[in-house]
Design an enzyme around this catalytic site. Sequence first.
Site, mmCIF file in Angstrom:
data_model
loop_
_atom_site.group_PDB
_atom_site.id
_atom_site.type_symbol
_atom_site.label_atom_id
_atom_site.label_comp_id
_atom_site.label_asym_id
_atom_site.label_seq_id
_atom_site.Cartn_x
_atom_site.Cartn_y
_atom_site.Cartn_z
ATOM 1 N N CYS A 155 -0.077 5.160 -17.148
ATOM 2 C CA CYS A 155 0.449 3.915 -17.735
ATOM 3 C C CYS A 155 -0.084 2.719 -16.940
ATOM 4 O O CYS A 155 -0.758 1.862 -17.486
ATOM 5 C CB CYS A 155 1.970 3.941 -17.740
ATOM 6 S SG CYS A 155 2.649 5.247 -18.788
ATOM 7 N N ILE A 171 11.374 -1.321 -25.113
ATOM 8 C CA ILE A 171 12.702 -0.798 -24.797
ATOM 9 C C ILE A 171 12.991 0.306 -25.808
ATOM 10 O O ILE A 171 12.918 0.077 -27.019
ATOM 11 C CB ILE A 171 13.783 -1.891 -24.895
ATOM 12 C CG1 ILE A 171 13.511 -3.020 -23.885
ATOM 13 C CG2 ILE A 171 15.174 -1.299 -24.668
ATOM 14 C CD1 ILE A 171 14.446 -4.213 -24.032
#
Length: 283
Positions: free
Chosen positions: A160, A222
């Site tokens: 990531c 989120i």
Amino acid sequence: MKPYLALCQRIIDEGVWVANERTGKRCLTVINADLEYRVDRNEFPLITTRKSYWKAAIAELLGYIRGYSNAADFRALGTPTWDANANLNEAWLANPARRGDDDMGRVYGVQGRSWQRPDGSHLDQFRKVVDNLSRGLDDRGEIVTFYNPGEFHLGCLRPCMHTHNFSLLGDTLYLTSYQRSCDVPLGLNFNQIQVFTLLALMAQITGHKPGVAYHKIVNAHIYEDQLELMRDVQLKREPFPSPTLEINPDIKSLEDLETWVTMADFKVHGYQHHDAIAYPFSV
């Protein structure tokens, strides 16, 4: 804290729901976020609106620097962060490249310390950057990247936070770190801590002053099972002032980081925080 909280609120206000195939969950998502950390002022970017487990984040960074590829080695440093991806990821468990319990494959630090060239030899990216910066050299390519598409099938997770680009201006060292994907409630503070600490450590072992660390995120999101806790709990809390990070000044080389350094060599001062929040983790 303010830029972090502003990003959280931006995702809630402007985010678009996107399905995530790997986790089977939806994510509220925005594209492009820029954060920066004043390492020169030692404003350590710990989240104060919940308890942040900073030791695990630095331990993980230390494991990357050492080129670890086994979750047990990370646990020995003091962080269990790779247990799930190494042992609970169904696709990785079925991968013939997996070498037993706790094996992570050729991810993150392995690429940073042992990038495989086409001829079969290996490149130590960290060593090249440390050697150049220690000589006061910036060739505009002082880059460590973990992103190796040709070996994604040999690891349990694509990186990531994938690339760290160091820049030297006079005797001040800067860092720009690139992240393709960010779980903002759970993972972002780990990433913030690691970007800050990486610049502080690299400046210290190469004999330079730390400047500013720039953190560029492409996909900030989120997860749907995190949204209520973020919106109704964390964003309702008032932040505290930033703490400071103390690094053992006896750490003077890459070899020190590879051998004797432990979490006892890092201390945080002045950390006030609210209670922890148990955000769900998506494997």
